[in-house]
Design a protein around this motif. Structure first.
Motif, PDB file in Angstrom:
ATOM      1  N   ASN A  26     -13.268  70.617  50.969  1.00  0.00           N
ATOM      2  CA  ASN A  26     -12.871  70.529  52.373  1.00  0.00           C
ATOM      3  C   ASN A  26     -11.674  69.575  52.468  1.00  0.00           C
ATOM      4  OD1 ASN A  26     -13.093  70.953  55.175  1.00  0.00           O
ATOM      5  ND2 ASN A  26     -14.222  69.049  55.402  1.00  0.00           N
ATOM      6  N   SER A  27     -10.601  69.920  51.742  1.00  0.00           N
ATOM      7  CA  SER A  27      -9.438  69.049  51.682  1.00  0.00           C
ATOM      8  C   SER A  27      -8.200  69.875  51.360  1.00  0.00           C
ATOM      9  CB  SER A  27      -9.645  67.993  50.581  1.00  0.00           C
ATOM     10  OG  SER A  27      -8.489  67.209  50.412  1.00  0.00           O
ATOM     11  N   PRO A  53     -15.230  74.202  55.518  1.00  0.00           N
ATOM     12  CA  PRO A  53     -14.972  74.012  54.082  1.00  0.00           C
ATOM     13  C   PRO A  53     -14.892  75.346  53.342  1.00  0.00           C
ATOM     14  CG  PRO A  53     -17.267  73.604  54.514  1.00  0.00           C
ATOM     15  CD  PRO A  53     -16.615  73.899  55.845  1.00  0.00           C
ATOM     16  N   LYS A  54     -14.410  75.288  52.112  1.00  0.00           N
ATOM     17  CA  LYS A  54     -14.296  76.462  51.252  1.00  0.00           C
ATOM     18  C   LYS A  54     -15.423  76.423  50.225  1.00  0.00           C
ATOM     19  CE  LYS A  54     -10.391  77.745  53.088  1.00  0.00           C
ATOM     20  NZ  LYS A  54     -10.303  78.796  54.023  1.00  0.00           N
ATOM     21  N   VAL A  55     -16.363  77.341  50.363  1.00  0.00           N
ATOM     22  CA  VAL A  55     -17.509  77.411  49.450  1.00  0.00           C
ATOM     23  C   VAL A  55     -17.107  78.217  48.221  1.00  0.00           C
ATOM     24  CG1 VAL A  55     -19.901  78.160  49.185  1.00  0.00           C
ATOM     25  CG2 VAL A  55     -19.122  77.218  51.370  1.00  0.00           C
ATOM     26  N   GLN A  56     -17.355  77.656  47.059  1.00  0.00           N
ATOM     27  CA  GLN A  56     -17.018  78.309  45.797  1.00  0.00           C
ATOM     28  C   GLN A  56     -18.260  79.025  45.252  1.00  0.00           C
ATOM     29  OE1 GLN A  56     -13.825  78.257  45.022  1.00  0.00           O
ATOM     30  NE2 GLN A  56     -13.398  76.839  46.691  1.00  0.00           N
ATOM     31  N   PRO A  57     -18.081  80.012  44.361  1.00  0.00           N
ATOM     32  CA  PRO A  57     -19.236  80.730  43.800  1.00  0.00           C
ATOM     33  C   PRO A  57     -20.200  79.790  43.063  1.00  0.00           C
ATOM     34  CG  PRO A  57     -17.200  81.889  43.311  1.00  0.00           C
ATOM     35  CD  PRO A  57     -16.809  80.558  43.891  1.00  0.00           C
ATOM     36  N   SER A  58     -21.498  80.054  43.197  1.00  0.00           N
ATOM     37  CA  SER A  58     -22.514  79.283  42.486  1.00  0.00           C
ATOM     38  C   SER A  58     -22.408  79.528  40.989  1.00  0.00           C
ATOM     39  CB  SER A  58     -23.917  79.670  42.953  1.00  0.00           C
ATOM     40  OG  SER A  58     -24.101  79.323  44.296  1.00  0.00           O
ATOM     41  N   GLN A  59     -22.847  78.542  40.211  1.00  0.00           N
ATOM     42  CA  GLN A  59     -22.872  78.638  38.763  1.00  0.00           C
ATOM     43  C   GLN A  59     -24.217  78.138  38.265  1.00  0.00           C
ATOM     44  OE1 GLN A  59     -19.312  77.052  36.747  1.00  0.00           O
ATOM     45  NE2 GLN A  59     -18.444  76.723  38.790  1.00  0.00           N
ATOM     46  N   THR A  60     -24.546  78.465  37.018  1.00  0.00           N
ATOM     47  CA  THR A  60     -25.772  77.962  36.405  1.00  0.00           C
ATOM     48  C   THR A  60     -25.491  77.533  34.972  1.00  0.00           C
ATOM     49  OG1 THR A  60     -26.455  80.133  35.582  1.00  0.00           O
ATOM     50  CG2 THR A  60     -27.252  79.507  37.765  1.00  0.00           C
ATOM     51  N   THR A 115     -15.475  66.812  49.193  1.00  0.00           N
ATOM     52  CA  THR A 115     -16.182  67.645  48.216  1.00  0.00           C
ATOM     53  C   THR A 115     -17.683  67.546  48.459  1.00  0.00           C
ATOM     54  OG1 THR A 115     -14.490  67.258  46.540  1.00  0.00           O
ATOM     55  CG2 THR A 115     -16.587  68.069  45.759  1.00  0.00           C
ATOM     56  N   PHE A 116     -18.351  68.686  48.332  1.00  0.00           N
ATOM     57  CA  PHE A 116     -19.817  68.779  48.376  1.00  0.00           C
ATOM     58  C   PHE A 116     -20.229  69.402  47.049  1.00  0.00           C
ATOM     59  CE2 PHE A 116     -23.333  71.709  48.760  1.00  0.00           C
ATOM     60  CZ  PHE A 116     -24.323  70.956  49.356  1.00  0.00           C
ATOM     61  N   LEU A 117     -21.139  68.757  46.335  1.00  0.00           N
ATOM     62  CA  LEU A 117     -21.639  69.294  45.074  1.00  0.00           C
ATOM     63  C   LEU A 117     -23.147  69.103  45.041  1.00  0.00           C
ATOM     64  CD1 LEU A 117     -21.007  70.452  42.208  1.00  0.00           C
ATOM     65  CD2 LEU A 117     -20.821  68.081  41.437  1.00  0.00           C
ATOM     66  N   ASN A 118     -23.871  70.186  44.809  1.00  0.00           N
ATOM     67  CA  ASN A 118     -25.325  70.142  44.701  1.00  0.00           C
ATOM     68  C   ASN A 118     -25.730  70.729  43.352  1.00  0.00           C
ATOM     69  OD1 ASN A 118     -28.036  71.882  45.147  1.00  0.00           O
ATOM     70  ND2 ASN A 118     -28.131  69.932  46.217  1.00  0.00           N
ATOM     71  N   ILE A 119     -26.584  70.009  42.628  1.00  0.00           N
ATOM     72  CA  ILE A 119     -27.119  70.467  41.345  1.00  0.00           C
ATOM     73  C   ILE A 119     -28.633  70.426  41.463  1.00  0.00           C
ATOM     74  CG2 ILE A 119     -27.195  70.083  38.854  1.00  0.00           C
ATOM     75  CD1 ILE A 119     -24.584  68.352  39.295  1.00  0.00           C
ATOM     76  N   SER A 120     -29.284  71.576  41.320  1.00  0.00           N
ATOM     77  CA  SER A 120     -30.744  71.667  41.474  1.00  0.00           C
ATOM     78  C   SER A 120     -31.361  72.395  40.296  1.00  0.00           C
ATOM     79  CB  SER A 120     -31.102  72.436  42.755  1.00  0.00           C
ATOM     80  OG  SER A 120     -30.590  71.793  43.890  1.00  0.00           O
ATOM     81  N   TRP A 121     -32.618  72.067  40.007  1.00  0.00           N
ATOM     82  CA  TRP A 121     -33.371  72.801  38.990  1.00  0.00           C
ATOM     83  C   TRP A 121     -34.820  72.939  39.447  1.00  0.00           C
ATOM     84  CZ3 TRP A 121     -37.552  70.292  36.925  1.00  0.00           C
ATOM     85  CH2 TRP A 121     -37.556  68.889  36.986  1.00  0.00           C
ATOM     86  N   PHE A 122     -35.478  73.975  38.923  1.00  0.00           N
ATOM     87  CA  PHE A 122     -36.883  74.254  39.240  1.00  0.00           C
ATOM     88  C   PHE A 122     -37.734  74.106  37.989  1.00  0.00           C
ATOM     89  CE2 PHE A 122     -34.361  76.756  42.201  1.00  0.00           C
ATOM     90  CZ  PHE A 122     -34.925  76.413  43.410  1.00  0.00           C
ATOM     91  N   GLN A 123     -38.997  73.757  38.175  1.00  0.00           N
ATOM     92  CA  GLN A 123     -39.931  73.637  37.063  1.00  0.00           C
ATOM     93  C   GLN A 123     -40.127  74.970  36.352  1.00  0.00           C
ATOM     94  OE1 GLN A 123     -41.310  71.103  35.569  1.00  0.00           O
ATOM     95  NE2 GLN A 123     -42.636  72.251  34.241  1.00  0.00           N
ATOM     96  N   ASN A 124     -40.225  76.049  37.142  1.00  0.00           N
ATOM     97  CA  ASN A 124     -40.521  77.361  36.578  1.00  0.00           C
ATOM     98  C   ASN A 124     -39.422  78.361  36.926  1.00  0.00           C
ATOM     99  OD1 ASN A 124     -43.258  76.624  35.672  1.00  0.00           O
ATOM    100  ND2 ASN A 124     -43.639  76.421  37.864  1.00  0.00           N
TER     101      ASN A 124
END
Length: 126
Positions: A26-27, A53-60, A115-124
């Motif tokens: 967002n800049s 803001p400009k949302v970019q494609p998700s990655q893993t 900038t917005f950055l989110n990193i998440s993970w799941f147990q399963n």
């Protein structure tokens, strides 16, 4: 409460967990992020320019043994100041998910909306 700190920061993700990465800029400046493992190998990165803001494609990526990662957020290759937080969803002593959230400041107006950055993970998985 989050205390501003200069990029990069370190996070931990358990081995074998799939991390989901979401990024938005967002800049008018070029904003970028880079995630590297404990050996300095890049596992995920992205960049963008524009407000909105400009949302970019998700990655893993899948976390490797050791699970220690360095997260860098830059503007024109200059480290940004960041605010960060993390939260876990726990039931009966089991961590079912964890998220790291980062927002950054690329100049001196202290709006922390560049900038917005989110990193998440799941147990399963699955």
């Amino acid at each position: 409460m989050s205390i501003p700190q200069k990029s990069p920061v370190r996070i931990t993700i358990p081995a074998g967990k799939t991390a989901i990465v979401n990024f938005a800029n967002n800049s008018s400046a070029k904003e970028s992020f880079r995630i590297t493992d404990s050996n300095g190998k890049e596992v995920c990165s992205g960049a963008g320019t524009g407000t909105g803001p400009k949302v970019q494609p998700s990655q893993t990526f899948v976390a490797e043994a050791g699970g220690i990662y360095k997260v860098s957020i830059d503007s024109y290759d200059t480290p940004n100041m960041i605010l960060d937080s993390n939260s876990s969803m726990v039931s009966n002593g089991i961590v079912y998910a964890q998220s790291y959230l980062f927002i950054s400041e690329d100049a001196s107006d202290n709006d922390y909306n560049d900038t917005f950055l989110n990193i998440s993970w799941f147990q399963n998985n699955g």
